[in-house]
Design a protein around this motif. Structure first.
Motif, mmCIF file in Angstrom:
data_model
loop_
_atom_site.group_PDB
_atom_site.id
_atom_site.type_symbol
_atom_site.label_atom_id
_atom_site.label_comp_id
_atom_site.label_asym_id
_atom_site.label_seq_id
_atom_site.Cartn_x
_atom_site.Cartn_y
_atom_site.Cartn_z
ATOM 1 N N VAL A 109 0.885 -1.069 0.101
ATOM 2 C CA VAL A 109 0.016 0.023 0.110
ATOM 3 C C VAL A 109 0.742 1.223 0.169
ATOM 4 C CG1 VAL A 109 -1.757 1.247 1.386
ATOM 5 C CG2 VAL A 109 -1.833 -1.088 1.113
ATOM 6 N N PHE A 110 1.829 1.299 1.047
ATOM 7 C CA PHE A 110 2.654 2.326 0.908
ATOM 8 C C PHE A 110 3.378 2.658 -0.570
ATOM 9 C CE2 PHE A 110 3.665 4.021 5.102
ATOM 10 C CZ PHE A 110 2.642 3.708 5.714
ATOM 11 N N ASP A 111 3.966 1.601 -1.068
ATOM 12 C CA ASP A 111 4.544 1.716 -2.429
ATOM 13 C C ASP A 111 3.604 2.270 -3.270
ATOM 14 O OD1 ASP A 111 7.014 1.138 -3.906
ATOM 15 O OD2 ASP A 111 5.573 -0.415 -4.998
ATOM 16 N N GLU A 112 2.376 1.875 -3.351
ATOM 17 C CA GLU A 112 1.422 2.155 -4.397
ATOM 18 C C GLU A 112 0.974 3.515 -4.137
ATOM 19 O OE1 GLU A 112 -3.355 1.386 -5.014
ATOM 20 O OE2 GLU A 112 -1.990 -0.332 -4.272
ATOM 21 N N LEU A 113 0.962 4.141 -3.022
ATOM 22 C CA LEU A 113 0.758 5.669 -2.960
ATOM 23 C C LEU A 113 2.006 6.584 -2.955
ATOM 24 C CD1 LEU A 113 -1.737 5.186 0.305
ATOM 25 C CD2 LEU A 113 -2.169 5.645 -2.251
ATOM 26 N N GLY A 114 3.169 5.789 -3.193
ATOM 27 C CA GLY A 114 4.319 6.565 -3.385
ATOM 28 C C GLY A 114 4.700 7.085 -1.867
ATOM 29 N N ILE A 115 4.473 6.357 -0.770
ATOM 30 C CA ILE A 115 5.106 7.132 0.721
ATOM 31 C C ILE A 115 6.400 6.340 0.788
ATOM 32 C CG2 ILE A 115 4.504 7.017 3.081
ATOM 33 C CD1 ILE A 115 1.385 6.598 2.316
ATOM 34 N N PRO A 116 7.201 7.143 1.328
ATOM 35 C CA PRO A 116 8.646 6.710 1.462
ATOM 36 C C PRO A 116 8.806 5.573 2.503
ATOM 37 C CG PRO A 116 8.632 9.208 1.727
ATOM 38 C CD PRO A 116 7.245 8.527 1.499
ATOM 39 N N TYR A 117 9.792 4.528 2.449
ATOM 40 C CA TYR A 117 9.817 3.476 3.113
ATOM 41 C C TYR A 117 10.324 3.870 4.581
ATOM 42 C CZ TYR A 117 11.395 -1.263 4.581
ATOM 43 O OH TYR A 117 11.405 -2.550 5.296
ATOM 44 N N SER A 118 10.945 4.843 4.717
ATOM 45 C CA SER A 118 11.343 5.423 5.992
ATOM 46 C C SER A 118 9.963 5.495 7.146
ATOM 47 C CB SER A 118 12.213 6.656 6.061
ATOM 48 O OG SER A 118 11.394 7.732 5.366
ATOM 49 N N GLN A 119 8.690 6.024 6.306
ATOM 50 C CA GLN A 119 7.526 6.279 6.978
ATOM 51 C C GLN A 119 7.067 4.870 7.369
ATOM 52 O OE1 GLN A 119 7.436 8.968 8.252
ATOM 53 N NE2 GLN A 119 7.359 10.747 6.764
ATOM 54 N N LEU A 120 7.297 3.907 6.531
ATOM 55 C CA LEU A 120 6.670 2.637 6.923
ATOM 56 C C LEU A 120 7.248 2.138 7.890
ATOM 57 C CD1 LEU A 120 4.814 0.041 6.247
ATOM 58 C CD2 LEU A 120 6.569 -0.452 4.689
ATOM 59 N N GLU A 121 8.589 2.228 8.253
ATOM 60 C CA GLU A 121 9.465 1.550 9.269
ATOM 61 C C GLU A 121 8.787 2.199 10.509
ATOM 62 O OE1 GLU A 121 13.327 2.597 7.900
ATOM 63 O OE2 GLU A 121 13.897 0.443 7.735
ATOM 64 N N LYS A 122 8.595 3.489 10.279
ATOM 65 C CA LYS A 122 8.271 4.175 11.900
ATOM 66 C C LYS A 122 6.807 3.557 12.300
ATOM 67 C CE LYS A 122 10.016 8.617 10.606
ATOM 68 N NZ LYS A 122 10.068 10.081 10.099
ATOM 69 N N VAL A 123 6.084 3.469 11.132
ATOM 70 C CA VAL A 123 4.784 2.861 11.574
ATOM 71 C C VAL A 123 4.776 1.302 11.989
ATOM 72 C CG1 VAL A 123 2.444 2.005 10.549
ATOM 73 C CG2 VAL A 123 3.472 4.275 10.013
ATOM 74 N N MET A 124 5.496 0.650 11.696
ATOM 75 C CA MET A 124 5.896 -0.672 12.110
ATOM 76 C C MET A 124 6.339 -0.873 13.279
ATOM 77 S SD MET A 124 6.892 -2.701 8.397
ATOM 78 C CE MET A 124 6.593 -4.348 9.102
ATOM 79 N N GLN A 125 7.105 0.148 13.683
ATOM 80 C CA GLN A 125 7.829 -0.123 15.207
ATOM 81 C C GLN A 125 6.829 0.703 16.087
ATOM 82 O OE1 GLN A 125 10.373 -1.709 15.659
ATOM 83 N NE2 GLN A 125 10.484 -2.375 13.543
ATOM 84 N N HIS A 126 5.605 1.143 15.804
ATOM 85 C CA HIS A 126 4.979 1.696 16.904
ATOM 86 C C HIS A 126 4.367 0.893 17.793
ATOM 87 C CE1 HIS A 126 1.481 4.124 18.597
ATOM 88 N NE2 HIS A 126 2.183 5.362 18.150
ATOM 89 N N PRO A 127 4.679 1.047 18.949
ATOM 90 C CA PRO A 127 4.084 0.144 20.091
ATOM 91 C C PRO A 127 2.757 -0.398 19.923
ATOM 92 C CG PRO A 127 4.470 2.023 20.958
ATOM 93 C CD PRO A 127 5.182 2.307 19.856
ATOM 94 N N LYS A 128 1.657 0.748 19.823
ATOM 95 C CA LYS A 128 0.301 0.119 19.789
ATOM 96 C C LYS A 128 -0.197 -0.270 18.409
ATOM 97 C CE LYS A 128 -4.361 1.801 20.629
ATOM 98 N NZ LYS A 128 -5.128 3.136 21.192
ATOM 99 N N ILE A 129 0.620 0.126 17.239
ATOM 100 C CA ILE A 129 0.084 -0.554 15.897
ATOM 101 C C ILE A 129 0.692 -1.855 15.460
ATOM 102 C CG2 ILE A 129 0.326 0.208 13.606
ATOM 103 C CD1 ILE A 129 -1.780 1.723 15.133
ATOM 104 N N LYS A 130 2.071 -2.160 16.123
ATOM 105 C CA LYS A 130 2.854 -3.192 15.682
ATOM 106 C C LYS A 130 1.992 -4.521 15.877
ATOM 107 C CE LYS A 130 7.512 -5.271 16.171
ATOM 108 N NZ LYS A 130 8.866 -5.020 17.088
ATOM 109 N N PRO A 131 1.519 -4.730 16.953
ATOM 110 C CA PRO A 131 0.751 -6.103 17.047
ATOM 111 C C PRO A 131 -0.464 -5.754 16.251
ATOM 112 C CG PRO A 131 1.174 -5.072 19.223
ATOM 113 C CD PRO A 131 1.304 -3.821 18.207
#
Length: 476
Positions: A109-131
């Motif tokens: 989804v991030f790639d399709e919308l052209g959102i940088p991978y660095s932002q995806l890494e932040k989302v994936m490490q968020h303590p509430k969102i990660k699980p």
């Protein structure tokens, strides 16, 4: 003509030519020399020059004084409010929603919308969102705030199983990622859902917006003693249900338990109202009499009575013998409930009954449940309450197909379960009755809005009018 005469003419022409040349070469030569007499042309020229001179004499002094600053002149500067200019913001909010497709990942989804991978890494490490990211399923709604400058400002994950009942929004702020609470507009409404039974009570109830929980309350808790939902209802019979619905941001979020319900069958009204007694929900008539019975009329929901109590020809043995119980035909695996509060007396195989459970209800009363496919984890000596699942329908023992054989005994004597009458629980009285009537008045008012019904009490009084309905009736 003589030669002397020719010479004289030549000299005269020569003199005349010289005189004309001298006159043309002079810059002061006038085409019409002034001969001392004014002509009309002369007067017009003179008048024009005089007018121009007068104008110059009047204007030129004004210019000279205007260019000089008056020594005693006071100058004032005014600050004028100018209208605001509406400039188009290049970074205004622009939300875009995406519904996850089967096999699609968050990185896709991030790639399709052209959102940088660095932002995806932040989302994936968020303590509430990660699980929650591990529980993303097809159909999960994701929303992104993508302003026109090409950045990502925020991301929202809508409520879904595994994620939570509330949407979660993450706000990107440079290198930081902050969680932002989304304000929820929550309202609760008491509504009446009313319609006809039709060909299927289940389908009609679902069409009105009732779930399996509310339908089970109708069939297994409120009217299980008084209505055989397989044979007592006709297509044109009516029902009404009062429930509290919770709405969030204009969307129906949940439906609460049934507060009140009525069935009108062949002009006869059956009604039930929910009330807490000793901290437990119980259902009562409008005048406070409990609808609970010592024993359930049908210990199996949604079943068909296939054989009654009395003499009959045995379907397996082929000879006439006494049928000491009643049979309910149902699919294999249909849950079987305890007919009343009891102690488990037997769990095991019992001859032609196959897998059997016997419950002891005290006072010499016992119930038997035969032909089970399997048991529900109960053991002899265990206490069970009315409605507890004790096993599942099967065809073990002498049976031609899956069904429940149900027997009722009093001091060892077989009785017809469908004709047993036992004293009901004590009705509400005193302060408990006052509290009940106060609590159920809201449900009564709601029913009056859509149904033309009368609640007749034991003393002959009425608690609902037969006035013309004023509400909108929802039909099944």
């Amino acid at each position: 003509m003589t030669d002397s005469h020719h010479d004289a003419v030549r000299r005269e022409n020569l003199q005349r030519a010289q005189a004309n040349g001298a006159q043309s070469a002079s810059p002061l030569a006038l085409a019409h020399p002034f001969n001392g007499r004014w002509t009309r042309r002369h007067w017009a020229h003179a008048s024009l020059f005089a007018t121009i001179g007068a104008l110059l004499a009047a204007i030129v002094p004004g210019f000279s004084t205007a260019l000089e600053a008056a020594p005693n002149t006071q100058r004032t500067t005014l600050s004028l409010a100018l209208p605001q200019l509406r400039l188009a913001r290049a970074d205004k909010d622009h939300w875009q929603s995406v519904s996850l497709k089967p096999g699609q990942t968050l990185s896709g989804v991030f790639d399709e919308l052209g959102i940088p991978y660095s932002q995806l890494e932040k989302v994936m490490q968020h303590p509430k969102i990660k699980p929650a990211l591990r529980k993303l399923r097809p159909g999960t709604e994701l929303s992104f705030n993508l302003p026109s400058d090409g950045s990502v400002r925020a991301m929202r994950i809508e409520a879904a199983p595994g994620i939570g009942d509330e949407p979660v929004e993450l706000e990107f702020d440079g290198d930081a990622l902050r969680e932002r609470a989304i304000p929820q507009e929550v309202t609760t409404r008491t509504v009446v859902l009313s319609g006809e039974v039709g060909k299927s009570l289940f389908a009609s109830a679902r069409k009105l917006g009732l779930g399996s929980s509310q339908l089970n309350q109708l069939t297994d808790e409120m009217f299980k003693y008084d209505i055989d939902f397989d044979s007592d209802l006709d297509e044109d019979d009516r029902f009404s249900v009062v429930v509290d619905q919770t709405w969030k941001n204009g969307q129906l979020a949940s439906t609460g338990p049934v507060l009140a319900a009525t069935f009108t069958m062949d002009g006869k009204l059956k009604s039930a109202f929910r009330h807490l007694r000793n901290g437990k929900p119980e259902y009562f008539t409008p005048d406070g009499r409990s609808l609970k019975r010592a024993f359930i009329r049908m210990p199996i929901p949604y079943a068909r009575l296939s054989s009654g109590f009395g003499g009959r020809k045995h379907p397996v043995l082929g000879r006439f013998r006494m049928h000491k119980g009643v049979d309910y035909a149902a699919g294999t695996g249909t849950p079987i409930q305890a007919a009343g509060d009891a102690r488990v007396e037997l769990v095991g195989w019992k001859g032609g009954y196959g897998r059997t459970v016997i419950l002891n209800h005290g006072g010499g009363r016992t119930t038997l449940y035969g032909h089970m496919s399997r048991f529900a984890g109960i053991k002899p000596g265990q206490r069970v309450s009315q409605g507890t699942v004790i096993g599942y329908v099967g065809s073990t023992g002498l049976a031609t197909g899956p069904h429940l054989h149900y027997e009722f005994r009093v001091n060892g004597v077989h009785m017809n379960p469908l004709k047993m009458t036992l004293p009901p629980p004590q009705p509400l009285s005193g302060a408990a009755l006052i509290a009940f009537k106060s609590e159920t008045s809201r449900a009564l008012d709601k029913i009056r809005e859509v149904e033309d019904v009368v609640f007749q009490l034991d003393d002959g009084s009425r608690v609902a009018s037969t006035r013309k309905p004023t509400g909108i009736r929802k039909k099944g």
